[in-house]
Design an enzyme around this catalytic site. Structure first.
Site, PDB file in Angstrom:
ATOM      1  N   ARG A 173      -4.359   1.889   6.510  1.00 53.29           N
ATOM      2  CA  ARG A 173      -3.905   0.551   6.273  1.00 53.29           C
ATOM      3  C   ARG A 173      -3.258   0.018   7.550  1.00 53.29           C
ATOM      4  NH1 ARG A 173      -6.151   1.778   2.355  1.00 53.29           N
ATOM      5  NH2 ARG A 173      -5.938   0.679   0.082  1.00 53.29           N
ATOM      6  N   SER A 246      -2.663  -4.432  -3.685  1.00 59.73           N
ATOM      7  CA  SER A 246      -1.580  -3.620  -3.547  1.00 59.73           C
ATOM      8  C   SER A 246      -0.490  -4.557  -2.680  1.00 59.73           C
ATOM      9  CB  SER A 246      -1.853  -2.229  -2.989  1.00 59.73           C
ATOM     10  OG  SER A 246      -2.572  -1.550  -3.524  1.00 59.73           O
ATOM     11  N   GLU A 342       1.929  -4.514   2.373  1.00 57.92           N
ATOM     12  CA  GLU A 342       0.614  -4.459   3.034  1.00 57.92           C
ATOM     13  C   GLU A 342       0.169  -5.413   3.535  1.00 57.92           C
ATOM     14  OE1 GLU A 342      -3.272  -4.439   1.500  1.00 57.92           O
ATOM     15  OE2 GLU A 342      -3.005  -2.256   0.930  1.00 57.92           O
TER      16      GLU A 342
HETATM   17  N1  EPU Z   1       0.870   4.386 -10.967  1.00 53.43           N
HETATM   18  C1  EPU Z   1       1.948   4.146 -11.668  1.00 53.43           C
HETATM   19  N2  EPU Z   1       2.265   2.825 -12.153  1.00 53.43           N
HETATM   20  C2  EPU Z   1       1.200   1.941 -12.195  1.00 53.43           C
HETATM   21  C3  EPU Z   1       0.041   2.191 -11.303  1.00 53.43           C
HETATM   22  C4  EPU Z   1      -0.140   3.325 -10.722  1.00 53.43           C
HETATM   23  O1  EPU Z   1       3.110   5.072 -11.701  1.00 53.43           O
HETATM   24  O2  EPU Z   1       1.501   0.782 -12.590  1.00 53.43           O
HETATM   25  C5  EPU Z   1       0.888   5.789 -10.138  1.00 53.43           C
HETATM   26  C6  EPU Z   1      -0.288   6.472 -11.036  1.00 53.43           C
HETATM   27  O3  EPU Z   1       0.310   7.971 -11.444  1.00 53.43           O
HETATM   28  C7  EPU Z   1      -1.592   6.549 -10.194  1.00 53.43           C
HETATM   29  C8  EPU Z   1      -0.967   6.472  -9.006  1.00 53.43           C
HETATM   30  O4  EPU Z   1       0.104   5.601  -8.895  1.00 53.43           O
HETATM   31  O5  EPU Z   1      -1.915   8.089 -10.416  1.00 53.43           O
HETATM   32  C9  EPU Z   1      -1.793   6.096  -7.963  1.00 53.43           C
HETATM   33  O6  EPU Z   1      -2.292   4.809  -8.500  1.00 53.43           O
HETATM   34  P1  EPU Z   1      -3.974   4.096  -8.198  1.00 53.43           P
HETATM   35  O7  EPU Z   1      -4.952   4.964  -8.228  1.00 53.43           O
HETATM   36  O8  EPU Z   1      -4.064   2.852  -8.594  1.00 53.43           O
HETATM   37  O9  EPU Z   1      -3.586   4.030  -6.434  1.00 53.43           O
HETATM   38  P2  EPU Z   1      -2.480   3.150  -5.529  1.00 53.43           P
HETATM   39  O10 EPU Z   1      -2.076   4.304  -4.676  1.00 53.43           O
HETATM   40  O11 EPU Z   1      -1.729   2.520  -6.387  1.00 53.43           O
HETATM   41  C10 EPU Z   1      -4.166   2.775  -3.831  1.00 53.43           C
HETATM   42  C11 EPU Z   1      -4.672   1.370  -2.727  1.00 53.43           C
HETATM   43  C12 EPU Z   1      -5.500   0.872  -3.629  1.00 53.43           C
HETATM   44  C13 EPU Z   1      -6.638   1.433  -3.881  1.00 53.43           C
HETATM   45  C14 EPU Z   1      -6.180   2.466  -4.838  1.00 53.43           C
HETATM   46  C15 EPU Z   1      -7.471   3.216  -5.210  1.00 53.43           C
HETATM   47  C16 EPU Z   1      -2.816   1.504  -0.984  1.00 53.43           C
HETATM   48  C17 EPU Z   1      -1.668   0.453  -0.873  1.00 53.43           C
HETATM   49  N3  EPU Z   1      -3.576   0.954  -2.326  1.00 53.43           N
HETATM   50  O12 EPU Z   1      -3.368   2.210  -4.644  1.00 53.43           O
HETATM   51  O13 EPU Z   1      -5.811  -0.348  -2.592  1.00 53.43           O
HETATM   52  O14 EPU Z   1      -7.649   0.656  -4.549  1.00 53.43           O
HETATM   53  O15 EPU Z   1      -5.532   3.280  -3.982  1.00 53.43           O
HETATM   54  O16 EPU Z   1      -7.974   4.228  -4.141  1.00 53.43           O
HETATM   55  O17 EPU Z   1      -3.052   2.297  -0.259  1.00 53.43           O
HETATM   56  C18 EPU Z   1      -5.309  -2.489  -1.727  1.00 53.43           C
HETATM   57  O18 EPU Z   1      -5.070  -2.012  -0.793  1.00 53.43           O
HETATM   58  O19 EPU Z   1      -4.931  -3.654  -1.928  1.00 53.43           O
HETATM   59  C19 EPU Z   1      -5.636  -1.800  -3.007  1.00 53.43           C
HETATM   60  C20 EPU Z   1      -5.840  -2.221  -4.030  1.00 53.43           C
END
Ligand code: EPU
Length: 346
Positions: A173, A246, A342
């Protein structure tokens, strides 16, 4: 609002509302809004004295920005279009895409032509010109892998320039463009895509989604379909509730700290990085700090996904930012970790 169109090339409006131009639906105003439709107009336009002395705020689709105040200068919107094939053979293609093209439309275009690579990045809101700035990523893939060069207007030299991928200093990012906001205005992005690239299905949930779709032998279009289904289910739809995806980055911490946190909280999701640091799940930290679904007036953290700051209606930018600070403090107090926003905060 007073608007003047300069042929088909660009339009200038005074005291323009940006509410429909940012996906958090924040009311903010630009002293001057310049909408450019023809790339050829850029050198003349950016050569104006005003742009030399004062950097414009460049706005793409407004899907990764939080306005906490009005913008006293120029907001520049590049509404340029065009996907050009530079060269191609059976295996590979090189493309030049105008900054104003919608990212998801470009992803669908590339898949329809049989090119692989962008399938995991389907449905990310925003423009092609914004994609390199934060090096958009999802489901184990980052856009930097496919970028050959970024074409810019360099305010330092007052001319167009082409920066190759190495010069763009891409990271998680992150890129040169986040650190040199005043210097570069991205006008187009050059990509290299291939026909035979291995699909990336290792990110949690993707394989399961393909299985649920009944797909045995996935191609890139099916992967994109699975990603779209996951995103539509997991993330609030910016067309229905104001948000910028995010709101915090997943924190990168040194391995010993990650180990200590994991010992205390075995459920904490983490991803080891190539540089020996460990990426922790910000969503999990926010949820465990009790902030998932938190709401103050119309500012809130989504009840659907803990990492997404949402505008339930008429929250101001300052109210949204205040809520974000509260979440940050809660995570700091509970885990001793400093979350970094972000999106761009104005
Ligand atoms: N989780 C929670 N609570 C929640 C949601 C998620 O505890 O309400 C935990 C779950 O255990 C899950 C983990 O967080 O396994 C990861 O969640 P998710 O797969 O949704 O990914 P993220 O790390 O929250 C990142 C990117 C997203 C991207 C997703 C999928 C960043 C800051 N965000 O989110 O990107 O879509 O992975 O690859 O790196 C963005 O940048 O705006 C964005 C949406």
């Amino acid at each position: 609002m007073n608007s003047r169109a300069h042929g088909a090339a660009y339009t200038i409006s005074e005291n323009a509302s940006l509410r429909t131009r940012n996906s958090l639906w924040v009311e903010a105003r630009a002293a001057l809004l310049v909408e450019v439709r023809q790339e050829a107009a850029l050198p003349e336009l950016l050569g104006f004295a005003r742009f030399k002395t004062q950097a414009p705020l460049v706005l793409g689709a407004g899907s990764n920005i939080l306005f906490t105040r009005d913008w006293p200068g120029v907001v520049l919107c590049l509404d340029t279009r065009g996907i050009e094939v530079i060269d191609e053979d059976d295996a590979q293609v090189r493309l030049r895409v105008a900054a104003g093209e919608r990212w998801h439309d470009f992803v669908l275009w590339s898949l329809a032509k049989g090119w692989r690579g962008l399938e995991n990045l389907a449905l990310i809101p925003g423009t092609v010109g914004a994609a390199p700035i934060q090096n958009i990523g999802a489901y184990g893939v980052e856009v930097a892998e496919f970028i050959e060069a970024v074409e810019v207007w360099d305010r330092a030299s007052g001319r167009l320039a082409r920066l190759d991928a190495a010069a763009c200093a891409f990271g998680y990012r992150d890129s040169l463009f986040k650190h040199e906001r005043e210097r570069y205005i991205i006008s187009a992005v050059r990509f290299r895509l291939s026909r035979e690239r291995a699909l990336r299905l290792d990110y949690a949930g993707l394989g399961e989604e393909l299985a649920a779709m009944g797909v045995q032998q996935a191609g890139a279009p099916q992967v994109a379909e699975a990603v779209m289904r996951l995103r539509m289910r997991k993330l609030p739809d910016p067309a229905r509730i104001g948000n910028a995806g995010s709101f915090f980055k997943n924190p990168l911490v040194a391995a010993p700290l990650a180990q200590a946190l994991r010992a205390a909280h075995p459920q904490l999701p983490y991803w080891p990085e190539p540089d020996a640091r460990v990426k922790l799940s910000a969503a999990w930290l926010v949820e465990q700090a009790g902030c998932k679904g938190l709401r103050e007036g119309d500012a809130g953290m989504s009840a659907q996904h803990a990492l997404v700051l949402v505008n339930h209606g008429n929250a101001s930018g300052a109210q949204l930012w205040a809520l974000a600070q509260r979440v940050r403090e809660a995570v700091r107090a509970r885990f001793g970790i400093e979350l970094e926003p972000e999106p761009r905060i104005v």
